[in-house]
Design a protein around this motif. Structure first.
Motif, PDB file in Angstrom:
ATOM      1  N   GLU A 178     -22.401 -13.518-160.496  1.00 48.09           N
ATOM      2  CA  GLU A 178     -23.340 -13.239-161.572  1.00 48.09           C
ATOM      3  C   GLU A 178     -24.608 -14.068-161.400  1.00 48.09           C
ATOM      4  O   GLU A 178     -25.720 -13.611-161.574  1.00 48.09           O
ATOM      5  CB  GLU A 178     -22.702 -13.548-162.927  1.00 48.09           C
ATOM      6  N   TRP A 213     -16.224  -8.790-168.853  1.00 50.03           N
ATOM      7  CA  TRP A 213     -16.560  -7.391-169.085  1.00 50.03           C
ATOM      8  C   TRP A 213     -15.542  -6.828-170.060  1.00 50.03           C
ATOM      9  O   TRP A 213     -14.342  -7.068-169.924  1.00 50.03           O
ATOM     10  CB  TRP A 213     -16.525  -6.596-167.784  1.00 50.03           C
ATOM     11  N   LYS A 270     -20.869  -6.526-171.898  1.00 56.78           N
ATOM     12  CA  LYS A 270     -20.819  -7.873-171.318  1.00 56.78           C
ATOM     13  C   LYS A 270     -20.713  -8.905-172.444  1.00 56.78           C
ATOM     14  O   LYS A 270     -21.558  -8.941-173.337  1.00 56.78           O
ATOM     15  CB  LYS A 270     -22.057  -8.134-170.466  1.00 56.78           C
ATOM     16  N   ILE A 320     -15.956 -12.318-165.429  1.00 56.24           N
ATOM     17  CA  ILE A 320     -17.137 -12.178-164.586  1.00 56.24           C
ATOM     18  C   ILE A 320     -17.210 -13.387-163.653  1.00 56.24           C
ATOM     19  O   ILE A 320     -17.204 -14.537-164.123  1.00 56.24           O
ATOM     20  CB  ILE A 320     -18.418 -12.092-165.436  1.00 56.24           C
TER      21      ILE A 320
END
Length: 310
Positions: free
Chosen positions: A302, A279, A269, A297
């Motif tokens: 998230e 990613w 990450k 992401i």
């Protein structure tokens, strides 16, 4: 039934006035004139060492002749031709405006008292007024481009208002007034547009645009974008995150090995300023570790995940 002459005259006047403009129904005029103040300030910066500030003081409608009478023997008027509109507009600089800008152009610091002479304008003052009006014309071109594209060509200047003719004295017009401040003193600039110029632009002037995209200056936007792109952002590659108790952390010793579940195929990450961005897959190239970006992401997902974990 006979109508008294006086009443008939009043009725005619009311009918003429009824053909005027509803300025409150044209909100884009405020945007155009606000942008004009910024354009005038920017265009005069290369000419004047001292800061010059323009302010929009509002606008009103009325008769062309009455508007000009208020400035007789007290202003220089510039007559501009707008070819795409097939019409003319008038921009005037009153005596205080011109004297203030002349002092600023010649490098005065404002220490001398302001000129209060009612004398005729000198040849140098008229030449400088012509230069200032040319810069105002460029600002007009940029500000009115929001609703209608046209050039503004300064045809002549006049100091006698009866010669500053761009229409009949009884014709309806819109007058916008602007203040200028420099050297701790100021003056006034006024702009007169015939109603015949405004009428075709009513649909565009009546729109209420959302956001500030209408008033966005391309040059300023590019400068802001360039400065933002110079901002430094710290990137961090996170291979794996482990959760330990405070007691386990307190018991860590030098040389102790902490096992990870990550493998060479585990995605990494990539974070920027503690915000997840991408990613990635980790690899090697020329003896160094490298990251290959796989996908972005989704911030909302998230964030929802982080909230659920928290």
């Amino acid at each position: 039934m006979d109508v008294p002459i006086g009443n008939a005259t009043d009725i005619r006047a009311r009918l003429i006035d009824a053909g005027g403009l509803s300025l409150d129904r044209m909100p884009m005029l405020n945007v155009v004139f606000d942008r004009l103040t910024s354009g005038c300030s920017d265009n005069l910066k290369p000419l004047v060492a001292s800061p010059v500030y323009f302010g929009f003081n509002g606008f009103s409608s009325g008769r062309f002749g009455e508007m000009l009478d208020a400035y007789e023997n007290n202003a220089v008027a510039g007559i501009f031709h707008a070819p795409e509109w097939d019409s003319h507009i008038l921009v005037g600089l009153n005596r205080d405006f011109l004297f203030t800008l002349v002092e600023a152009l010649f490098g005065a610091d404002g220490g001398e008292p302001p000129v209060e002479d009612e004398r005729p304008f000198s040849a140098i003052e008229l030449r400088l007024a012509h230069t200032i009006l040319e810069q105002v014309g460029k600002a007009l071109e940029s500000s009115f481009a929001l609703v209608s594209m046209t050039a503004f060509r300064l045809e002549r200047t006049e100091t006698r208002m009866e010669f500053a003719v761009i229409g009949g004295r009884n014709n309806k017009a819109v007058e916008a007034k602007f203040s200028v401040q420099a050297l701790n003193r100021g003056g006034e600039m006024f702009l007169i547009l015939p109603q015949s110029v405004i009428n075709p632009m009513r649909p565009a002037l009546s729109k209420v645009l959302t956001g500030d995209s209408a008033a966005r200056d391309p040059t300023w936007t590019q400068q802001i974008t360039a400065e933002v792109r110079k901002a430094e952002v710290t990137l961090r590659a996170v291979l794996e995150e482990r959760t330990l108790t405070l007691g386990e952390i307190a018991g860590l010793k030098v040389g102790q090995v902490i096992g990870l579940d990550a493998t060479p195929a585990t995605r990494v990450k990539l974070e920027g300023n503690d915000r997840p961005l991408f990613w990635c897959h980790m690899g090697q190239a020329q003896g160094s570790y490298v990251l290959r970006v796989d996908e972005a992401i989704a911030q909302d997902k998230e964030g929802a995940h982080d909230d659920a974990v928290g």
